[in-house]
Design a protein around this motif. Sequence first.
Motif, PDB file in Angstrom:
ATOM      1  N   ASN A   1       0.844  -1.200   0.000  1.00  0.00           N
ATOM      2  CA  ASN A   1       0.000   0.000   0.000  1.00  0.00           C
ATOM      3  C   ASN A   1       0.877   1.247   0.000  1.00  0.00           C
ATOM      4  N   THR A   2       1.381   1.600  -1.176  1.00  0.00           N
ATOM      5  CA  THR A   2       2.287   2.757  -1.263  1.00  0.00           C
ATOM      6  C   THR A   2       1.607   4.082  -0.913  1.00  0.00           C
ATOM      7  N   PRO A   3       0.311   4.297  -1.213  1.00  0.00           N
ATOM      8  CA  PRO A   3      -0.298   5.559  -0.757  1.00  0.00           C
ATOM      9  C   PRO A   3      -0.223   5.715   0.759  1.00  0.00           C
ATOM     10  N   GLY A   4      -0.457   4.618   1.500  1.00  0.00           N
ATOM     11  CA  GLY A   4      -0.342   4.684   2.951  1.00  0.00           C
ATOM     12  C   GLY A   4       1.083   4.928   3.401  1.00  0.00           C
ATOM     13  N   ALA A   5       2.036   4.312   2.723  1.00  0.00           N
ATOM     14  CA  ALA A   5       3.450   4.512   3.065  1.00  0.00           C
ATOM     15  C   ALA A   5       3.876   5.948   2.797  1.00  0.00           C
ATOM     16  N   ILE A   6       3.411   6.512   1.693  1.00  0.00           N
ATOM     17  CA  ILE A   6       3.772   7.889   1.343  1.00  0.00           C
ATOM     18  C   ILE A   6       3.178   8.874   2.341  1.00  0.00           C
ATOM     19  N   ALA A   7       2.003   8.562   2.872  1.00  0.00           N
ATOM     20  CA  ALA A   7       1.407   9.428   3.890  1.00  0.00           C
ATOM     21  C   ALA A   7       2.337   9.535   5.103  1.00  0.00           C
ATOM     22  N   VAL A   8       3.007   8.452   5.446  1.00  0.00           N
ATOM     23  CA  VAL A   8       3.977   8.478   6.541  1.00  0.00           C
ATOM     24  C   VAL A   8       5.143   9.398   6.188  1.00  0.00           C
ATOM     25  N   LEU A   9       5.624   9.299   4.955  1.00  0.00           N
ATOM     26  CA  LEU A   9       6.729  10.160   4.520  1.00  0.00           C
ATOM     27  C   LEU A   9       6.344  11.633   4.594  1.00  0.00           C
ATOM     28  N   PHE A  10       5.136  11.953   4.165  1.00  0.00           N
ATOM     29  CA  PHE A  10       4.725  13.355   4.168  1.00  0.00           C
ATOM     30  C   PHE A  10       4.547  13.893   5.579  1.00  0.00           C
ATOM     31  N   GLY A  11       4.127  13.034   6.505  1.00  0.00           N
ATOM     32  CA  GLY A  11       4.054  13.481   7.893  1.00  0.00           C
ATOM     33  C   GLY A  11       5.410  13.918   8.402  1.00  0.00           C
ATOM     34  N   LEU A  12       6.436  13.149   8.075  1.00  0.00           N
ATOM     35  CA  LEU A  12       7.798  13.498   8.474  1.00  0.00           C
ATOM     36  C   LEU A  12       8.310  14.722   7.716  1.00  0.00           C
ATOM     37  N   ALA A  13       8.079  14.744   6.384  1.00  0.00           N
ATOM     38  CA  ALA A  13       8.625  15.826   5.551  1.00  0.00           C
ATOM     39  C   ALA A  13       8.012  17.178   5.893  1.00  0.00           C
ATOM     40  N   LYS A  14       6.719  17.205   6.142  1.00  0.00           N
ATOM     41  CA  LYS A  14       6.064  18.489   6.441  1.00  0.00           C
ATOM     42  C   LYS A  14       6.537  19.060   7.768  1.00  0.00           C
ATOM     43  N   GLU A  15       6.768  18.182   8.731  1.00  0.00           N
ATOM     44  CA  GLU A  15       7.285  18.666  10.011  1.00  0.00           C
ATOM     45  C   GLU A  15       8.708  19.209   9.840  1.00  0.00           C
ATOM     46  N   LEU A  16       9.533  18.525   9.067  1.00  0.00           N
ATOM     47  CA  LEU A  16      10.893  19.031   8.823  1.00  0.00           C
ATOM     48  C   LEU A  16      10.863  20.325   8.025  1.00  0.00           C
ATOM     49  N   GLU A  17       9.940  20.437   7.074  1.00  0.00           N
ATOM     50  CA  GLU A  17       9.794  21.682   6.327  1.00  0.00           C
ATOM     51  C   GLU A  17       9.422  22.828   7.268  1.00  0.00           C
ATOM     52  N   ARG A  18       8.519  22.554   8.204  1.00  0.00           N
ATOM     53  CA  ARG A  18       8.124  23.587   9.175  1.00  0.00           C
ATOM     54  C   ARG A  18       9.308  24.002  10.040  1.00  0.00           C
ATOM     55  N   GLN A  19      10.075  23.013  10.477  1.00  0.00           N
ATOM     56  CA  GLN A  19      11.242  23.338  11.298  1.00  0.00           C
ATOM     57  C   GLN A  19      12.267  24.134  10.502  1.00  0.00           C
ATOM     58  N   GLY A  20      12.421  23.805   9.218  1.00  0.00           N
ATOM     59  CA  GLY A  20      13.337  24.570   8.375  1.00  0.00           C
ATOM     60  C   GLY A  20      12.907  26.011   8.234  1.00  0.00           C
ATOM     61  N   ASN A  21      11.614  26.253   8.087  1.00  0.00           N
ATOM     62  CA  ASN A  21      11.112  27.629   8.002  1.00  0.00           C
ATOM     63  C   ASN A  21      11.373  28.397   9.301  1.00  0.00           C
ATOM     64  N   LEU A  22      11.233  27.701  10.437  1.00  0.00           N
ATOM     65  CA  LEU A  22      11.521  28.356  11.718  1.00  0.00           C
ATOM     66  C   LEU A  22      12.995  28.726  11.821  1.00  0.00           C
ATOM     67  N   ILE A  23      13.864  27.842  11.340  1.00  0.00           N
ATOM     68  CA  ILE A  23      15.305  28.128  11.385  1.00  0.00           C
ATOM     69  C   ILE A  23      15.621  29.341  10.517  1.00  0.00           C
ATOM     70  N   VAL A  24      15.004  29.410   9.327  1.00  0.00           N
ATOM     71  CA  VAL A  24      15.259  30.520   8.408  1.00  0.00           C
ATOM     72  C   VAL A  24      14.746  31.839   8.974  1.00  0.00           C
ATOM     73  N   HIS A  25      13.545  31.827   9.559  1.00  0.00           N
ATOM     74  CA  HIS A  25      12.898  33.082   9.942  1.00  0.00           C
ATOM     75  C   HIS A  25      13.062  33.442  11.411  1.00  0.00           C
ATOM     76  N   GLN A  26      13.355  32.424  12.260  1.00  0.00           N
ATOM     77  CA  GLN A  26      13.480  32.723  13.687  1.00  0.00           C
ATOM     78  C   GLN A  26      14.821  32.255  14.253  1.00  0.00           C
ATOM     79  N   SER A  27      15.668  31.753  13.388  1.00  0.00           N
ATOM     80  CA  SER A  27      17.030  31.338  13.733  1.00  0.00           C
ATOM     81  C   SER A  27      17.125  30.041  14.530  1.00  0.00           C
ATOM     82  N   LYS A  28      15.988  29.465  14.914  1.00  0.00           N
ATOM     83  CA  LYS A  28      16.048  28.193  15.639  1.00  0.00           C
ATOM     84  C   LYS A  28      14.725  27.451  15.504  1.00  0.00           C
ATOM     85  N   PRO A  29      14.774  26.114  15.617  1.00  0.00           N
ATOM     86  CA  PRO A  29      13.545  25.324  15.558  1.00  0.00           C
ATOM     87  C   PRO A  29      12.850  25.323  16.912  1.00  0.00           C
ATOM     88  N   ASP A  30      11.641  24.782  16.965  1.00  0.00           N
ATOM     89  CA  ASP A  30      10.971  24.646  18.259  1.00  0.00           C
ATOM     90  C   ASP A  30      11.013  23.194  18.741  1.00  0.00           C
TER      91      ASP A  30
END
Length: 494
Positions: A376-405
Amino acid sequence: MSVYLYNSLSRQKEPLETLTPNQVEIYCCGVTVYDYCHLGHARSYIVWDTIRRYLMWRGYAVHYVQNFTDIDDKILNRARAEQSSMETVAQKYTAAYFEDMARLNILEADEYTYATHTIDGIKRLIHELEQKGYAYPAEGDVYYAVRQFAPYGRLSGRKLDDMQAGASGRVSTVETKKKDPADFALWKAAKPDEPAWESTWGPGRPGWHIECSAMVRDRMGDTIDIHVGGADLVFPHHENEIAQSEAATGKPLARYWMHNGMVNVGGEKMSKSLGNFTTIRQLLDASDGLSPMALRLLVLQAQYRKPIDFTESAIASAQNSWATLETGLLFGHHYGSALGWPDAEDSAFGDPAAMRIEPDSEPVKEFQAAMDDDFNTPGAIAVLFGLAKELERQGNLIVHQSKPDADAAVLQPQWQTLVCLAQILGLETSPDQANSAQANDLDDEQIEALIEQRRQAKQAKNYAAADRIRNELSAQGITLIDKPGGVTDWHRVQ
């Protein structure tokens, strides 16, 4: 927990129980090399590559064999059209196949087998069928007597009497040679100006179906674990393979039969007659074309047995999704040093082979549960996106606030888990690959102009165009941050 897969033969999911524990023998029906590979080929070989990768990750020793049909009417017709030869045409499009598959990050098979290299094995198999009463010669041809094989139609669910009742009343010269209209050719008598091999039935060449039966037997034995191919091969090709092989050996050809769904383009079946036939290289090389990893992602976001539709919106969505996933995959390269990760400067940093992920972590367990359930690759990809979106959010915090939360020591295993799980699906990138896609750097004025075009497209509710612009910028290392009031900030990913 066992891996469960859908068996086309039994029409249900079954646990994978292999002939030899912890080993899997897989045969994949390959291409007829007379043209460039199309989107149907992309879908099929991405699917089987992913399943192969997953079984390897689950600890199986996988022996994966794939064939090339390098003698066929289509190849001969192309050779005539190009005033060339069968060998030249086959070699040209075999080389093109390898080029296209490499771009899609498809692993090479453990073995490739060619019909023209298996002529002796083909003739031996036909002789066995003839001796056992399943085949008969007719004016230089040899045909398989379908009604002699009682289980015929078991895979496709078709009944011979129904097929005969639905046939037209036209009788061709070939049909008059057959004892039954359903019989099919194992050996074809030589025609003028066509390649031919000597045989006891006279000079000729093999039929399509017997080639695969012989190649499986020569390279893998009488019975294999899994036989895979497109849904269009269920009948007659795979049905006939079963009839040939099992009549000769008295053993099952394969324990499991797996078939991927078909490809539509804009809601219609892809075909040259409809003008919607698209090759892999046409799609990837177009000025606004899909990136190879976005194409792979698009395929894997669909359940492998279901049809998949290539539409403008699906392509735009896949590019956008890949941009998100790629951002997550590059997180450690962009921010690992700033976060003080101890191995950030190591030469093996970012290499999944050097990473050790926690098998009992929730993302890994969810990923494995999805893939164990008929891949079930759609289910597996959903797991990847959960991880990727959180890392993307942390990257935006590093860029705009100099540190992650989040704690830096927590982010590193999250990133490594994403990289390792994505690699199992063949979804990979690196700073060098990302930078090569950013070769044509835009200046600030050009970026602002594209952002304005995107704003206007969104205002006109042309979301596909807006997504294309965002993807174009993302491919060149420009991240957009939409804010309230229609304001869009941007920054370059370093």
